[in-house]
Design a protein around this motif. Structure first.
Motif, mmCIF file in Angstrom:
data_model
loop_
_atom_site.group_PDB
_atom_site.id
_atom_site.type_symbol
_atom_site.label_atom_id
_atom_site.label_comp_id
_atom_site.label_asym_id
_atom_site.label_seq_id
_atom_site.Cartn_x
_atom_site.Cartn_y
_atom_site.Cartn_z
ATOM 1 N N ARG A 87 -58.101 98.727 -108.869
ATOM 2 C CA ARG A 87 -58.678 97.394 -109.044
ATOM 3 C C ARG A 87 -58.991 97.126 -110.510
ATOM 4 N N ALA A 88 -59.472 98.147 -111.209
ATOM 5 C CA ALA A 88 -59.800 97.977 -112.624
ATOM 6 C C ALA A 88 -58.545 97.787 -113.470
ATOM 7 N N LEU A 89 -57.432 98.348 -113.033
ATOM 8 C CA LEU A 89 -56.180 98.243 -113.788
ATOM 9 C C LEU A 89 -55.485 96.900 -113.602
ATOM 10 N N LYS A 90 -55.950 96.114 -112.623
ATOM 11 C CA LYS A 90 -55.403 94.772 -112.382
ATOM 12 C C LYS A 90 -53.879 94.826 -112.187
ATOM 13 N N ILE A 91 -53.491 95.341 -111.063
ATOM 14 C CA ILE A 91 -52.075 95.496 -110.730
ATOM 15 C C ILE A 91 -51.378 94.144 -110.766
ATOM 16 N N ASP A 92 -50.202 94.103 -111.392
ATOM 17 C CA ASP A 92 -49.438 92.854 -111.462
ATOM 18 C C ASP A 92 -47.994 93.104 -111.035
ATOM 19 N N ALA A 93 -47.165 92.079 -111.199
ATOM 20 C CA ALA A 93 -45.780 92.137 -110.728
ATOM 21 C C ALA A 93 -44.890 93.017 -111.603
ATOM 22 N N ARG A 94 -45.442 93.594 -112.655
ATOM 23 C CA ARG A 94 -44.699 94.538 -113.485
ATOM 24 C C ARG A 94 -45.191 95.965 -113.261
ATOM 25 N N THR A 95 -45.840 96.190 -112.126
ATOM 26 C CA THR A 95 -46.446 97.484 -111.826
ATOM 27 C C THR A 95 -45.804 98.128 -110.610
ATOM 28 N N ARG A 145 -52.288 120.085 -117.788
ATOM 29 C CA ARG A 145 -51.138 119.828 -116.921
ATOM 30 C C ARG A 145 -50.364 118.583 -117.341
ATOM 31 N N PHE A 146 -51.058 117.626 -117.980
ATOM 32 C CA PHE A 146 -50.428 116.371 -118.399
ATOM 33 C C PHE A 146 -50.820 116.057 -119.841
ATOM 34 N N PRO A 147 -50.337 116.860 -120.783
ATOM 35 C CA PRO A 147 -50.753 116.657 -122.177
ATOM 36 C C PRO A 147 -50.352 115.282 -122.708
ATOM 37 N N GLY A 148 -51.339 114.592 -123.288
ATOM 38 C CA GLY A 148 -51.090 113.309 -123.915
ATOM 39 C C GLY A 148 -50.964 112.126 -122.984
ATOM 40 N N GLU A 149 -51.097 112.336 -121.665
ATOM 41 C CA GLU A 149 -50.940 111.239 -120.716
ATOM 42 C C GLU A 149 -52.284 110.592 -120.393
ATOM 43 N N VAL A 150 -52.232 109.354 -119.905
ATOM 44 C CA VAL A 150 -53.435 108.651 -119.476
ATOM 45 C C VAL A 150 -53.798 109.148 -118.079
ATOM 46 N N ILE A 151 -54.971 109.738 -117.943
ATOM 47 C CA ILE A 151 -55.430 110.292 -116.669
ATOM 48 C C ILE A 151 -56.773 109.667 -116.322
ATOM 49 N N LEU A 152 -56.879 109.092 -115.135
ATOM 50 C CA LEU A 152 -58.135 108.512 -114.657
ATOM 51 C C LEU A 152 -58.656 109.371 -113.520
ATOM 52 N N THR A 175 -55.187 98.755 -101.447
ATOM 53 C CA THR A 175 -55.372 97.985 -102.673
ATOM 54 C C THR A 175 -54.045 97.449 -103.200
ATOM 55 N N VAL A 176 -53.017 98.261 -103.141
ATOM 56 C CA VAL A 176 -51.705 97.839 -103.644
ATOM 57 C C VAL A 176 -51.113 96.751 -102.756
ATOM 58 N N LEU A 177 -51.256 96.876 -101.439
ATOM 59 C CA LEU A 177 -50.718 95.866 -100.524
ATOM 60 C C LEU A 177 -51.394 94.507 -100.719
ATOM 61 N N GLU A 178 -52.570 94.514 -101.274
ATOM 62 C CA GLU A 178 -53.276 93.253 -101.551
ATOM 63 C C GLU A 178 -52.939 92.703 -102.936
ATOM 64 N N SER A 179 -52.028 93.374 -103.640
ATOM 65 C CA SER A 179 -51.665 92.981 -105.000
ATOM 66 C C SER A 179 -50.226 92.470 -105.046
ATOM 67 N N SER A 180 -49.769 92.143 -106.265
ATOM 68 C CA SER A 180 -48.395 91.678 -106.458
ATOM 69 C C SER A 180 -47.491 92.766 -107.022
ATOM 70 N N ALA A 181 -47.875 94.042 -106.892
ATOM 71 C CA ALA A 181 -47.035 95.143 -107.377
ATOM 72 C C ALA A 181 -45.619 95.008 -106.831
ATOM 73 N N PHE A 182 -44.626 95.273 -107.677
ATOM 74 C CA PHE A 182 -43.255 95.099 -107.217
ATOM 75 C C PHE A 182 -42.754 96.294 -106.423
ATOM 76 N N TYR A 183 -43.475 97.424 -106.514
ATOM 77 C CA TYR A 183 -43.021 98.626 -105.795
ATOM 78 C C TYR A 183 -44.212 99.445 -105.339
ATOM 79 N N LEU A 184 -44.128 99.945 -104.100
ATOM 80 C CA LEU A 184 -45.106 100.894 -103.571
ATOM 81 C C LEU A 184 -44.338 101.957 -102.807
ATOM 82 N N GLY A 185 -44.411 103.185 -103.288
ATOM 83 C CA GLY A 185 -43.737 104.298 -102.630
ATOM 84 C C GLY A 185 -44.735 105.383 -102.278
#
Length: 324
Positions: free
Chosen positions: A228-236, A212-219, A254-264
């Motif tokens: 948490r393992a990806l260490k969300i930052d202000a460029r995320t 369904r997602f050829p060549g993409e990073v899938i966790l 988890t996102v609300l506890e981070s500095s992510a610039f966008y959450l939708g």
């Protein structure tokens, strides 16, 4: 100015350490329909080998000739070129323009210690500005709190004094998508086209498949653990699409506890109201909850998965580029 194929500052450092004699060429100003944007770089060694581009091929030959002279005399240069309409057409542009290119020999002008610090900062995803005087040289590294507008817009350029050049080195933008649903199939392609590194998180194998997602990073982990393992930052930017509170809610926390610039978050107004109640019950304030964009995306009137993906990317862009 991060090159998506080659880390050009690191390449320049590697070539210098190999004793090759290196010049870094950087586009510092453009006028008209210039073939390459400000901040584009070309690395040249003493034998004329090169990597990168400052013009898509229009003036590379002249830049290399000047770079070889710069290797020999150890002096910085600022070159100006006019790109004709015919030359521009050859590299896919409708009309020509003008570009100004800075040449800095590594060692005599661009100190090796400074280049090492820049390469290390980029490896650690630390935002830095490379600042130099176009007339006298003397570069330095400046942390992100300075030149805030340039960092927000990823915009390298010359300051109002006409001689201070600021090259922005930002960490790569990332878009983390929770839920390998149909919308995500369109969103990853759009995000990548906009310069983001997409990452898909979904523990459900029926959804999160290579087919369904050829060549993409899938966790295939639970979203909160993966985030948490990806260490969300202000460029995320993070987008939740599963429509399942068991997956979305832990991710949102988890996102609300981070500095992510966008959450939708996908879902109707009624769904979001219930979501807000649950999050408020575990201690999140009104200010925290106001960070959530829901229903996700700008209201463009679209209903198809691809249209929703477009609206999400439009909103992410708006939040990143128009942040106050």
């Amino acid at each position: 100015m991060t090159d998506q194929i080659t880390d050009l500052p690191k390449l320049a450092l590697d070539w210098h350490r190999a004793g090759r004699g290196v010049v870094v060429a950087t586009v510092v100003q453009t006028w008209g329909s210039a073939p390459r944007p400000v901040g584009s770089q070309l690395v040249i060694d003493a034998d004329g080998a090169m990597e990168g581009s400052v013009s898509g091929g229009c003036v590379e030959g002249a830049v290399i000739t000047e770079a070889l002279d710069a290797v020999a005399d150890g002096k910085h240069r600022v070159l100006e070129f006019g790109v004709s309409d015919d030359e521009a057409f050859a590299v896919g542009l409708a009309c020509g323009g003008e570009i100004k290119v800075l040449l800095e020999p590594v060692g005599p002008v661009l100190p090796v210690e400074l280049l090492e610090k820049l390469v290390e900062a980029r490896a650690q995803n630390m935002p830095l500005a490379y600042v130099t005087d176009l007339e006298t040289g003397g570069p330095c590294l400046v942390p992100a709190p300075h030149y805030a507008e340039r960092f927000r817009l990823d915009r390298s350029g010359v300051e109002e004094d006409g001689r201070t050049f600021v090259a922005i080195h930002n960490p790569s933008l990332r878009m983390i998508i929770i839920g390998a649903v149909h919308i995500a199939q369109h969103l990853v392609a759009i995000a990548r086209a906009c310069g983001y590194q997409p990452i898909i998180i979904d523990p459900r194998p029926a959804f999160a498949s290579e087919a369904r997602f050829p060549g993409e990073v899938i966790l295939d982990e639970w979203p909160d653990e993966a985030l948490r393992a990806l260490k969300i930052d202000a460029r995320t930017a993070v987008v939740t699409l599963t429509h399942d509170p068991k997956l979305d809610d832990p991710a949102i926390v988890t996102v609300l506890e981070s500095s992510a610039f966008y959450l939708g978050c996908l879902g109707s107004k009624r769904t979001h109201a219930k979501r807000v109640e649950r999050l408020a019950a575990v201690g999140f304030s009104d200010e925290d909850l106001a960070r959530i964009h829901a229903p996700v995306g700008l209201d463009l009137g679209g209903r198809q998965p691809a249209e929703i993906a477009v609206s999400v990317m439009a909103q992410v862009t708006q939040v990143l580029r128009q942040a106050k």
